[in-house]
Design a protein around this motif. Sequence first.
Motif, PDB file in Angstrom:
ATOM      1  N   GLY A  44       0.772  -1.239   0.000  1.00  0.00           N
ATOM      2  CA  GLY A  44       0.000   0.000   0.000  1.00  0.00           C
ATOM      3  C   GLY A  44       0.799   1.283   0.000  1.00  0.00           C
ATOM      4  N   LEU A  45       2.114   1.189  -0.138  1.00  0.00           N
ATOM      5  CA  LEU A  45       2.929   2.401  -0.138  1.00  0.00           C
ATOM      6  C   LEU A  45       3.058   2.988  -1.534  1.00  0.00           C
ATOM      7  CD1 LEU A  45       5.747   1.287   2.307  1.00  0.00           C
ATOM      8  CD2 LEU A  45       3.799   2.769   2.783  1.00  0.00           C
ATOM      9  N   LEU A  46       2.984   4.300  -1.612  1.00  0.00           N
ATOM     10  CA  LEU A  46       3.104   5.014  -2.878  1.00  0.00           C
ATOM     11  C   LEU A  46       4.535   4.922  -3.384  1.00  0.00           C
ATOM     12  CD1 LEU A  46       1.704   6.919  -4.930  1.00  0.00           C
ATOM     13  CD2 LEU A  46       2.402   8.815  -3.458  1.00  0.00           C
ATOM     14  N   LEU A  47       4.703   4.450  -4.631  1.00  0.00           N
ATOM     15  CA  LEU A  47       6.024   4.331  -5.241  1.00  0.00           C
ATOM     16  C   LEU A  47       6.288   5.440  -6.259  1.00  0.00           C
ATOM     17  CD1 LEU A  47       6.150   0.472  -5.905  1.00  0.00           C
ATOM     18  CD2 LEU A  47       7.113   1.739  -3.971  1.00  0.00           C
ATOM     19  N   LEU A  48       5.279   5.763  -7.050  1.00  0.00           N
ATOM     20  CA  LEU A  48       5.375   6.792  -8.084  1.00  0.00           C
ATOM     21  C   LEU A  48       4.034   7.496  -8.175  1.00  0.00           C
ATOM     22  CD1 LEU A  48       6.901   4.807 -11.093  1.00  0.00           C
ATOM     23  CD2 LEU A  48       8.025   6.668  -9.903  1.00  0.00           C
ATOM     24  N   SER A  49       4.067   8.772  -8.525  1.00  0.00           N
ATOM     25  CA  SER A  49       2.807   9.465  -8.741  1.00  0.00           C
ATOM     26  C   SER A  49       2.994  10.627  -9.692  1.00  0.00           C
ATOM     27  CB  SER A  49       2.216   9.977  -7.426  1.00  0.00           C
ATOM     28  OG  SER A  49       2.990  11.051  -6.943  1.00  0.00           O
ATOM     29  N   LEU A  74      -4.950   8.906  -3.463  1.00  0.00           N
ATOM     30  CA  LEU A  74      -5.184   7.985  -4.574  1.00  0.00           C
ATOM     31  C   LEU A  74      -4.519   6.647  -4.286  1.00  0.00           C
ATOM     32  CD1 LEU A  74      -6.318   7.328  -7.360  1.00  0.00           C
ATOM     33  CD2 LEU A  74      -4.252   8.353  -8.359  1.00  0.00           C
ATOM     34  N   ALA A  75      -3.315   6.669  -3.736  1.00  0.00           N
ATOM     35  CA  ALA A  75      -2.611   5.428  -3.412  1.00  0.00           C
ATOM     36  C   ALA A  75      -3.406   4.600  -2.401  1.00  0.00           C
ATOM     37  CB  ALA A  75      -1.216   5.737  -2.862  1.00  0.00           C
ATOM     38  N   THR A  76      -3.992   5.252  -1.412  1.00  0.00           N
ATOM     39  CA  THR A  76      -4.800   4.562  -0.408  1.00  0.00           C
ATOM     40  C   THR A  76      -6.017   3.908  -1.054  1.00  0.00           C
ATOM     41  OG1 THR A  76      -4.079   6.106   1.300  1.00  0.00           O
ATOM     42  CG2 THR A  76      -6.101   4.867   1.738  1.00  0.00           C
ATOM     43  N   ILE A  77      -6.678   4.647  -1.934  1.00  0.00           N
ATOM     44  CA  ILE A  77      -7.859   4.126  -2.631  1.00  0.00           C
ATOM     45  C   ILE A  77      -7.477   2.940  -3.511  1.00  0.00           C
ATOM     46  CG2 ILE A  77      -9.602   4.678  -4.386  1.00  0.00           C
ATOM     47  CD1 ILE A  77      -9.448   7.618  -3.220  1.00  0.00           C
ATOM     48  N   VAL A  78      -6.398   3.088  -4.272  1.00  0.00           N
ATOM     49  CA  VAL A  78      -5.939   2.026  -5.175  1.00  0.00           C
ATOM     50  C   VAL A  78      -5.586   0.771  -4.382  1.00  0.00           C
ATOM     51  CG1 VAL A  78      -4.035   1.368  -6.734  1.00  0.00           C
ATOM     52  CG2 VAL A  78      -5.213   3.570  -7.022  1.00  0.00           C
ATOM     53  N   SER A  79      -4.880   0.936  -3.280  1.00  0.00           N
ATOM     54  CA  SER A  79      -4.499  -0.192  -2.447  1.00  0.00           C
ATOM     55  C   SER A  79      -5.730  -0.905  -1.882  1.00  0.00           C
ATOM     56  CB  SER A  79      -3.593   0.279  -1.313  1.00  0.00           C
ATOM     57  OG  SER A  79      -3.232  -0.787  -0.484  1.00  0.00           O
ATOM     58  N   GLY A  80      -6.684  -0.131  -1.393  1.00  0.00           N
ATOM     59  CA  GLY A  80      -7.909  -0.715  -0.849  1.00  0.00           C
ATOM     60  C   GLY A  80      -8.714  -1.459  -1.893  1.00  0.00           C
ATOM     61  N   LEU A  81      -8.844  -0.864  -3.079  1.00  0.00           N
ATOM     62  CA  LEU A  81      -9.572  -1.542  -4.157  1.00  0.00           C
ATOM     63  C   LEU A  81      -8.862  -2.814  -4.589  1.00  0.00           C
ATOM     64  CD1 LEU A  81     -10.786   1.388  -6.414  1.00  0.00           C
ATOM     65  CD2 LEU A  81     -12.198  -0.302  -5.246  1.00  0.00           C
ATOM     66  N   GLY A  82      -7.530  -2.748  -4.634  1.00  0.00           N
ATOM     67  CA  GLY A  82      -6.768  -3.936  -4.994  1.00  0.00           C
ATOM     68  C   GLY A  82      -7.015  -5.070  -4.022  1.00  0.00           C
ATOM     69  N   SER A  83      -6.995  -4.765  -2.735  1.00  0.00           N
ATOM     70  CA  SER A  83      -7.251  -5.786  -1.711  1.00  0.00           C
ATOM     71  C   SER A  83      -8.668  -6.340  -1.816  1.00  0.00           C
ATOM     72  CB  SER A  83      -7.043  -5.205  -0.315  1.00  0.00           C
ATOM     73  OG  SER A  83      -5.700  -4.872  -0.118  1.00  0.00           O
ATOM     74  N   SER A 118       1.996  -5.207  -6.877  1.00  0.00           N
ATOM     75  CA  SER A 118       2.010  -3.762  -7.152  1.00  0.00           C
ATOM     76  C   SER A 118       0.859  -3.415  -8.081  1.00  0.00           C
ATOM     77  CB  SER A 118       3.336  -3.350  -7.796  1.00  0.00           C
ATOM     78  OG  SER A 118       4.405  -3.587  -6.924  1.00  0.00           O
ATOM     79  N   LEU A 119       0.386  -2.184  -7.959  1.00  0.00           N
ATOM     80  CA  LEU A 119      -0.788  -1.755  -8.718  1.00  0.00           C
ATOM     81  C   LEU A 119      -0.552  -0.406  -9.382  1.00  0.00           C
ATOM     82  CD1 LEU A 119      -3.386  -2.515  -5.907  1.00  0.00           C
ATOM     83  CD2 LEU A 119      -3.061  -3.878  -7.986  1.00  0.00           C
TER      84      LEU A 119
END
Length: 164
Positions: A44-49, A74-83, A118-119
């Motif tokens: 869930g950590l932001l790598l690039l934005s 956005l990273a938090t949302i993306v991570s949550g949706l991925g999970s 990664s997402l």
Amino acid sequence: MNAQAPTAYGHGLSSQAQNLHWLLTNLVDEVPGIRSVAVVSSDGLLLLSSDPDRADEAARPGERDGPRGSSADLATIVSGLGSLTNGAAKLMEGGAVKQTMITMDEGSLFVMSISDGSLLGVHATPDCDMNVIAYHMALFVGRAGHVLTPELRSELRKSMENAK
């Protein structure tokens, strides 16, 4: 489009990290309708934005184009949706999740698996061409997936922390 360089883009990064920054900038510059992009690690950590519309905020006071606050949102949302989608796929015995798309009145959100959990997440305008965005996301994933090693993820995490 007034695109800014991705967050934490700078000197001192490995050529692979600089290449990923270039790929992300290219995605934002070439694809109309993208509001913001985030690459998130499996934890869930932001790598690039990249937040292309942030450059225009001063010209449009009171108008919000992306998630509240920052690319970290956005990273938090993306991570949550991925999970959530990975959990649903397991319960439904559907195999690996390749892409998730959410359409809203005021925009769209796309999440695509890169590698090792990664997402890639893209927040787009309501009038975006979803096929074009999905195609360019798949190109990014194809180019970035094989280089996103644990070492590179660690380097990108550190560069994001140093940019704060």
